[in-house]
Scaffold this motif. Structure first.
Motif, PDB file in Angstrom:
ATOM      1  N   ASP A  56       0.833  -1.209   0.000  1.00  0.00           N
ATOM      2  CA  ASP A  56       0.000   0.000   0.000  1.00  0.00           C
ATOM      3  C   ASP A  56       0.866   1.258   0.000  1.00  0.00           C
ATOM      4  N   TYR A  57       1.901   1.265   0.839  1.00  0.00           N
ATOM      5  CA  TYR A  57       2.801   2.425   0.888  1.00  0.00           C
ATOM      6  C   TYR A  57       3.456   2.651  -0.473  1.00  0.00           C
ATOM      7  N   PHE A  58       3.919   1.579  -1.081  1.00  0.00           N
ATOM      8  CA  PHE A  58       4.585   1.671  -2.376  1.00  0.00           C
ATOM      9  C   PHE A  58       3.647   2.237  -3.445  1.00  0.00           C
ATOM     10  N   LEU A  59       2.430   1.696  -3.530  1.00  0.00           N
ATOM     11  CA  LEU A  59       1.492   2.114  -4.579  1.00  0.00           C
ATOM     12  C   LEU A  59       0.955   3.519  -4.343  1.00  0.00           C
ATOM     13  N   TYR A  60       0.583   3.818  -3.099  1.00  0.00           N
ATOM     14  CA  TYR A  60       0.017   5.140  -2.826  1.00  0.00           C
ATOM     15  C   TYR A  60       1.071   6.233  -2.995  1.00  0.00           C
ATOM     16  N   THR A  61       2.310   5.941  -2.641  1.00  0.00           N
ATOM     17  CA  THR A  61       3.369   6.921  -2.867  1.00  0.00           C
ATOM     18  C   THR A  61       3.592   7.135  -4.353  1.00  0.00           C
ATOM     19  N   LEU A  62       3.644   6.051  -5.107  1.00  0.00           N
ATOM     20  CA  LEU A  62       3.888   6.134  -6.541  1.00  0.00           C
ATOM     21  C   LEU A  62       2.788   6.899  -7.260  1.00  0.00           C
ATOM     22  N   PHE A  63       1.539   6.605  -6.956  1.00  0.00           N
ATOM     23  CA  PHE A  63       0.436   7.208  -7.702  1.00  0.00           C
ATOM     24  C   PHE A  63       0.061   8.599  -7.190  1.00  0.00           C
ATOM     25  N   LEU A 121       5.558   7.619 -12.225  1.00  0.00           N
ATOM     26  CA  LEU A 121       4.278   7.298 -12.870  1.00  0.00           C
ATOM     27  C   LEU A 121       4.179   7.900 -14.265  1.00  0.00           C
ATOM     28  N   GLN A 122       4.600   9.155 -14.408  1.00  0.00           N
ATOM     29  CA  GLN A 122       4.468   9.868 -15.667  1.00  0.00           C
ATOM     30  C   GLN A 122       5.827  10.426 -16.088  1.00  0.00           C
ATOM     31  N   ALA A 259      -3.037   5.219 -20.288  1.00  0.00           N
ATOM     32  CA  ALA A 259      -2.672   4.051 -19.482  1.00  0.00           C
ATOM     33  C   ALA A 259      -1.386   3.415 -20.011  1.00  0.00           C
ATOM     34  N   GLN A 260      -1.258   3.346 -21.322  1.00  0.00           N
ATOM     35  CA  GLN A 260      -0.046   2.757 -21.906  1.00  0.00           C
ATOM     36  C   GLN A 260       1.177   3.628 -21.635  1.00  0.00           C
ATOM     37  N   LEU A 261       1.000   4.941 -21.693  1.00  0.00           N
ATOM     38  CA  LEU A 261       2.112   5.848 -21.405  1.00  0.00           C
ATOM     39  C   LEU A 261       2.580   5.679 -19.970  1.00  0.00           C
ATOM     40  N   TRP A 262       1.630   5.627 -19.040  1.00  0.00           N
ATOM     41  CA  TRP A 262       1.990   5.434 -17.631  1.00  0.00           C
ATOM     42  C   TRP A 262       2.666   4.067 -17.430  1.00  0.00           C
ATOM     43  N   LEU A 263       2.134   3.061 -18.121  1.00  0.00           N
ATOM     44  CA  LEU A 263       2.700   1.710 -17.987  1.00  0.00           C
ATOM     45  C   LEU A 263       4.156   1.684 -18.457  1.00  0.00           C
ATOM     46  N   GLU A 264       4.418   2.266 -19.612  1.00  0.00           N
ATOM     47  CA  GLU A 264       5.782   2.287 -20.137  1.00  0.00           C
ATOM     48  C   GLU A 264       6.723   3.042 -19.209  1.00  0.00           C
TER      49      GLU A 264
END
Length: 301
Positions: A56-63, A121-122, A259-264
């Protein structure tokens, strides 16, 4: 005596309590922010995140912050950390991160690509918070309008009151009726000499003014626009029928663009992180197959 002038107080409070035209910092808006954030998180499927990490910490920080640093520490091993950026190279890209964690020894300033890696993320290091707040504000405003319309669409009554005491009696009687009491006892002063009640219904084209259904449809459209922006499959078409397969396919491409840009962008940082620290983290779109299978049923959305 208050040592702050009124203009200073107004400037300070305006950042926290905006005008009533907007719905910032209300429970309703925060509800939609959490709802939309969880929608974005559902777009991506992460695998291989070490069990010693807080996912959760990893994802919430990243996004929410837009990037997260991965460093190796003596006490905790390889961990993700919230950070700020500083320094610049020949391309004006940040070269170092600043990590301030009281459980680590002082402020850490590792160099990106040498002492740590950065997963963003971007491409511009931005987060998705601007998208979330924009659509959450729209949904909150629509919900507010929906609630007001539902209240205003109720059957209204007009009471002819001789004085304040009579008005209070009418209020109590009306409250008891709305509370669902099976019998309400009213003072005879609430009736005229002929026994006729001193109130009448007031109808102002209630059906014509009822737009709650339209507001609910608008909320669905706002939600669909959000889904299109962040990569969630949907048929974001304004018309109800006659949508062709080509139009659906075009919307699928629009849905996947960001979504693809963020994924890359995330994959680039994750690959560097895996290489530096010997990890096996991966990320893919969760709805890749669903996007290919979005179709139109009998020409209707």
């Amino acid at each position: 005596m208050n040592k702050y002038s009124y203009d200073f107080i107004n400037r300070y409070n305006s950042k926290i309590f905006p005008s009533t035209v907007h719905t910032q910092d209300t429970a309703e808006t925060w509800y939609f922010r959490r709802y939309l954030l969880q929608k974005i998180l559902s777009v991506y499927e992460f695998k291989g995140i070490p069990e010693t990490w807080s996912k959760d910490y990893f994802l919430y920080t990243l996004f929410l912050w837009g990037f997260v640093a991965v460093i190796e520490t003596d006490k905790f091993g390889v961990i993700p950390q919230h950070c700020s950026l500083f320094g610049y190279d020949v391309f004006y890209r940040p070269t170092h991160v600043n990590i301030a964690n009281p459980l680590l020894r002082g402020n850490l300033t590792p160099r990106i690509g040498v002492d740590c890696e950065l997963i963003k993320l971007q491409p511009d290091y931005g987060s998705c918070w601007d998208i979330i707040t924009y659509y959450a504000d729209l949904l909150s405003l629509a919900t507010e309008s929906l609630g007001v319309n539902l209240v205003n669409s109720k059957l209204a009554y007009v009471f002819a009151c001789q004085d304040k005491t009579t008005a209070e009696s009418f209020k109590k009687m009306y409250d008891k009726i709305n509370d669902g009491n099976p019998a309400v006892f009213a003072d005879k002063k609430l009736f005229d000499d002929n026994g006729e009640p001193l109130w009448t219904t007031f109808q102002n084209n209630l059906k014509q003014n009822y737009v709650a259904g339209d507001m609910l449809n608008d909320m669905l459209k706002i939600d669909a626009r959000f889904c299109t922006e962040v990569g969630i499959p949907n048929v974001n078409m304004a018309k109800k029928s006659g949508v062709t397969d080509n139009e659906v396919e075009a919307n699928n491409i629009d849905t996947q663009t960001k979504a693809q840009l963020w994924l890359e962008t995330m994959k680039e940082g994750i690959e560097k992180t895996n290489k530096m620290f010997g990890l096996n983290i991966s990320v893919e779109l969760r709805f890749k197959d669903e996007v290919k299978n979005v179709s139109v049923d009998n020409g209707n959305v």
